[in-house]
Motif scaffolding. Structure first.
Motif, PDB file in Angstrom:
ATOM      1  N   VAL A 347       0.844  -1.196   0.000  1.00  0.00           N
ATOM      2  CA  VAL A 347       0.000   0.000   0.000  1.00  0.00           C
ATOM      3  C   VAL A 347       0.874   1.238   0.000  1.00  0.00           C
ATOM      4  O   VAL A 347       1.760   1.366   0.834  1.00  0.00           O
ATOM      5  N   PRO A 348       0.651   2.111  -0.931  1.00  0.00           N
ATOM      6  CA  PRO A 348       1.451   3.336  -0.942  1.00  0.00           C
ATOM      7  C   PRO A 348       1.012   4.247   0.208  1.00  0.00           C
ATOM      8  O   PRO A 348       0.052   4.996   0.078  1.00  0.00           O
ATOM      9  N   LYS A 349       1.706   4.123   1.313  1.00  0.00           N
ATOM     10  CA  LYS A 349       1.326   4.873   2.518  1.00  0.00           C
ATOM     11  C   LYS A 349       1.230   6.364   2.236  1.00  0.00           C
ATOM     12  O   LYS A 349       0.308   7.052   2.660  1.00  0.00           O
ATOM     13  N   GLU A 350       2.233   6.825   1.483  1.00  0.00           N
ATOM     14  CA  GLU A 350       2.253   8.271   1.237  1.00  0.00           C
ATOM     15  C   GLU A 350       0.998   8.722   0.499  1.00  0.00           C
ATOM     16  O   GLU A 350       0.552   9.853   0.610  1.00  0.00           O
ATOM     17  N   MET A 351       0.419   7.785  -0.229  1.00  0.00           N
ATOM     18  CA  MET A 351      -0.785   8.130  -0.981  1.00  0.00           C
ATOM     19  C   MET A 351      -1.955   8.382  -0.038  1.00  0.00           C
ATOM     20  O   MET A 351      -2.811   9.226  -0.262  1.00  0.00           O
ATOM     21  N   ILE A 352      -1.979   7.575   1.019  1.00  0.00           N
ATOM     22  CA  ILE A 352      -3.086   7.692   1.956  1.00  0.00           C
ATOM     23  C   ILE A 352      -2.908   8.900   2.858  1.00  0.00           C
ATOM     24  O   ILE A 352      -3.853   9.539   3.288  1.00  0.00           O
ATOM     25  N   GLU A 353      -1.645   9.215   3.108  1.00  0.00           N
ATOM     26  CA  GLU A 353      -1.388  10.345   4.005  1.00  0.00           C
ATOM     27  C   GLU A 353      -1.333  11.651   3.218  1.00  0.00           C
ATOM     28  O   GLU A 353      -0.593  12.561   3.568  1.00  0.00           O
ATOM     29  N   GLN A 354      -2.080  11.692   2.173  1.00  0.00           N
ATOM     30  CA  GLN A 354      -2.074  12.907   1.360  1.00  0.00           C
ATOM     31  C   GLN A 354      -2.321  14.138   2.211  1.00  0.00           C
ATOM     32  O   GLN A 354      -3.300  14.225   2.909  1.00  0.00           O
ATOM     33  N   ASN A 408      -0.359   5.057 -10.959  1.00  0.00           N
ATOM     34  CA  ASN A 408      -0.157   3.651 -11.301  1.00  0.00           C
ATOM     35  C   ASN A 408      -0.182   2.740 -10.081  1.00  0.00           C
ATOM     36  O   ASN A 408      -0.630   1.600 -10.155  1.00  0.00           O
ATOM     37  N   LYS A 409       0.279   3.278  -8.960  1.00  0.00           N
ATOM     38  CA  LYS A 409       0.210   2.498  -7.727  1.00  0.00           C
ATOM     39  C   LYS A 409      -1.244   2.224  -7.349  1.00  0.00           C
ATOM     40  O   LYS A 409      -1.612   1.125  -6.947  1.00  0.00           O
ATOM     41  N   MET A 410      -2.064   3.274  -7.480  1.00  0.00           N
ATOM     42  CA  MET A 410      -3.466   3.099  -7.118  1.00  0.00           C
ATOM     43  C   MET A 410      -4.128   2.068  -8.030  1.00  0.00           C
ATOM     44  O   MET A 410      -4.888   1.218  -7.598  1.00  0.00           O
ATOM     45  N   LYS A 411      -3.767   2.162  -9.286  1.00  0.00           N
ATOM     46  CA  LYS A 411      -4.326   1.242 -10.254  1.00  0.00           C
ATOM     47  C   LYS A 411      -3.979  -0.199  -9.865  1.00  0.00           C
ATOM     48  O   LYS A 411      -4.848  -1.076  -9.835  1.00  0.00           O
ATOM     49  N   LYS A 412      -2.717  -0.381  -9.515  1.00  0.00           N
ATOM     50  CA  LYS A 412      -2.238  -1.710  -9.154  1.00  0.00           C
ATOM     51  C   LYS A 412      -2.944  -2.189  -7.880  1.00  0.00           C
ATOM     52  O   LYS A 412      -3.421  -3.321  -7.787  1.00  0.00           O
ATOM     53  N   LEU A 413      -3.012  -1.278  -6.935  1.00  0.00           N
ATOM     54  CA  LEU A 413      -3.626  -1.605  -5.659  1.00  0.00           C
ATOM     55  C   LEU A 413      -5.075  -2.040  -5.844  1.00  0.00           C
ATOM     56  O   LEU A 413      -5.536  -3.056  -5.319  1.00  0.00           O
ATOM     57  N   PHE A 414      -5.804  -1.237  -6.598  1.00  0.00           N
ATOM     58  CA  PHE A 414      -7.218  -1.529  -6.801  1.00  0.00           C
ATOM     59  C   PHE A 414      -7.397  -2.833  -7.562  1.00  0.00           C
ATOM     60  O   PHE A 414      -8.321  -3.578  -7.315  1.00  0.00           O
TER      61      PHE A 414
END
Ligand code: GDP
Ligand code: MG
Length: 431
Positions: A347-354, A408-414
Motif C-alpha cells: 500500500v502506498p502509505k504516502e498516498m493515503i497520508e495525502q 499507477n500504484k493506485m491502479k495496481k492496488l485496486f
C-alpha cells in the motif's frame, strides 16, 4: 404565514448552528411541525414528514466541506419532492379532465389553457361548460375557447350539469382531450358536493383536478381534503404563481389529498401554463432560486464521500477519477490502519497520508492536462508533455512524475483488491 415561509424560517434558524446533531434536528423539526400543523397538514403526515427528515439527517454525517444547512436543505427538498410529486410530464393520450375548485381559483381560464396546451401538442381538444351557477360562465368559456382555437360546448340556460356533460361527450366523441369546467362556490357546500358527484358520474373523468390559487395559503389543506372527500381528486393545479403567493398552499393541498401537482398557472394569458417542475417550484417555496445547484453540490459531495472502489473502472482509471479517489481517501483518517489490518503490503502509505498541499498540487497538474491526457496516461510519456504540464501548473517535473507513479500504484492496488473479493468487501465498508 404560509407553509413555505414557515419552512424558510426554520431553515434560517438552522443556518445559525454549525453542527447538525440530534438536538438541532429536533429543534428544526419542532419548528417545522408547528408550521405544517398551522398550515392544516394532517398530524399524522406532519409526524411522518419530520420523522423522515430526522432519519435521513442522522443516518449519515454531512460530508466534509459541506455547509450543514445545505445538507439539511437537500434532505428537506427530497422529502418535499416525495410529498408533492416529482416533475410532471403530461401524457399525450386520450383523456377526460374534470376541473374543480372554488370561485375565482382559475378553473375556467385553466380549462382553456389546458385545451390549448394539449392541442399544441397534436391532440384535438374540446371544452365543456358545466358551470350552471355563475352568470355568463357560458360566454366566458366560449370566448376563451375561441381565443385558444379549441372547440366549445355548452347548453345555455340548462341547469343540470350532468346533462350538459353527456351531450358534450357526444359532441366531442372524436376529440382526444375533453375538459369539463364546473361551478364554483365561496365554500364547498352540500349543493356543490352533490353537483360535482353528478357531473363526475356523467362525465367519467380520467383526471379530477382541483384548481387552487397560489395565494390562498393555509386553508388549501382543508379545501383539498373536502374536495377529495366529495369527488376523489387525482391532482392539483396551482394558478396565479405569477402573483405574490409562493404556492405554499399547494403543499398543504397535495399533502392533505395525497395527490401530485400537475400544472402551474403563471399568468392570465392562455399560454401561461407549465407542467409542474419540482426543482423550480420547491426552490421558490424555500426561497432558494438555485436549488438545482445546491442539490447537485450536495449530491456530488455525498458521492465523493461514499465512493465505492468496486464502482471504479480500474482498467479505464482516468486522472479525474484518480483525483476523486485520492480526495476521498485523504478524508479517511483511519484508512491507513485499515490497509495494515487487511495486510496489503504494498500500500502506498504516502498516498493515503495525502496532505492537502499534495492534493492541491495534483489538482493543478491534472488541470493542466488536456482532456485526452486525462483519459490516457500513456500519452504523458510522449516527449515534451510532462515539461509542458509542469510549466502550466507551476510545479516541478518531478511532481508530475510523482503523480503518474501514484496513479499507477493506485491502479495496481485496486486491481489486486478486485481479485480478492473478501478484502474488497471489507475495504468497501470502510470507504
Ligand atoms: P374560476 O372562477 O375558478 O373559473 O376562475 P377564472 O378562470 O374565472 O379566473 C379568475 C381570475 O383569475 C381571472 O381574472 C383570471 O384571468 C385570473 N387568473 C386565472 N389564472 C391565472 C394565473 O395563472 N395568473 C394570473 N395572474 N391570473 C389568473
Ligand atoms: Mg369559472
Amino acid at each position: 404565514m404560509d407553509l413555505g415561509e414557515g419552512i424558510r424560517k426554520a431553515l434560517a434558524k438552522l443556518t445559525r448552528s454549525t453542527i447538525i446533531d440530534a438536538k438541532t434536528i429536533k429543534e428544526f423539526n419542532k419548528e417545522l411541525q408547528k408550521t405544517l400543523l398551522s398550515a392544516d397538514v394532517e398530524v399524522e403526515l406532519v409526524l411522518k414528514f419530520t420523522k423522515d427528515i430526522e432519519n435521513a439527517a442522522l443516518k449519515s454525517k454531512p460530508p466534509e466541506g459541506l455547509a450543514p444547512t445545505d445538507y439539511i436543505t437537500k434532505i428537506v427538498y427530497d422529502e418535499l419532492v416525495k410529498l408533492m410529486g416529482s416533475s410532471y410530464t403530461p401524457e399525450l393520450k386520450k383523456k377526460r379532465i374534470l376541473l374543480m375548485g372554488l370561485y375565482g381559483s382559475g378553473k375556467t381560464t385553466t380549462a382553456a389553457k389546458l385545451a390549448k396546451f394539449y392541442q399544441n401538442r397534436g391532440l384535438s381538444a374540446g371544452v365543456i361548460c358545466c358551470d350552471v351557477v355563475r352568470p355568463a360562465a357560458y360566454e366566458q368559456l366560449e370566448t376563451l375557447a375561441k381565443q385558444a382555437n379549441v372547440e366549445f360546448f355548452g347548453i345555455k340556460g340548462e341547469k343540470d350539469p350532468a346533462k350538459i356533460a353527456i351531450e358534450g361527450l357526444k359532441k366531442f366523441k372524436d376529440k382526444s382531450v375533453v375538459i369539463c369546467d364546473t361551478s364554483g362556490r365561496n365554500a364547498l357546500d352540500n349543493e356543490l358536493v352533490e353537483e360535482l358527484k353528478r357531473v363526475a358520474n356523467a362525465f367519467q373523468p380520467d383526471e379530477k383536478i382541483l384548481v387552487i390559487s397560489a395565494d390562498i395559503g393555509q386553508v388549501s389543506g382543508r379545501q383539498a381534503r373536502e374536495f377529495d372527500n366529495a369527488a376523489k381528486i387525482t391532482g392539483v393545479i396551482v394558478t396565479k404563481m405569477d402573483g405574490s403567493g409562493r404556492g405554499g398552499g399547494a403543499l398543504s393541498a397535495t399533502a392533505a389529498a395525497k395527490v401530485p401537482v400537475l400544472f402551474i398557472g403563471v399568468g392570465e394569458k392562455l399560454n401561461d401554463i407549465e407542467p409542474y417542475n419540482a426543482e423550480k417550484f420547491i426552490g421558490g417555496l424555500l426561497g432558494i432560486p438555485d436549488i438545482e445547484g445546491l442539490v447537485g453540490r450536495v449530491q456530488e459531495a455525498i458521492k465523493e464521500a461514499n465512493i465505492n472502489p468496486e464502482d471504479v473502472d480500474i482498467e479505464n482509471l482516468t486522472f479525474d477519477t484518480f483525483y476523486t479517489q485520492l480526495k476521498a481517501m485523504g478524508k479517511m483518517g483511519p484508512l491507513k490502519n485499515v490497509f495494515g489490518m487487511l495486510g496489503a503490503p504494498d500500500v502506498p502509505k504516502e498516498m493515503i497520508e495525502q496532505s492537502e498541499g499534495k492534493l492541491k498540487k495534483y489538482k493543478a497538474i491534472i488541470g493542466s492536462m488536456t482532456k485526452e491526457e486525462r483519459n490516457n496516461e500513456k500519452l504523458l510519456h510522449q516527449p515534451g508533455r510532462i515539461a509542458r504540464i509542469a510549466k502550466g501548473s507551476g510545479v516541478s517535473e518531478r511532481d508530475v512524475h510523482m503523480l503518474i507513479s501514484d496513479f499507477n500504484k493506485m491502479k495496481k492496488l485496486f486491481k489486486s483488491f478486485k481479485n480478492d473479493r473478501g478484502i474488497m468487501k471489507k475495504f468497501s465498508k470502510f470507504m
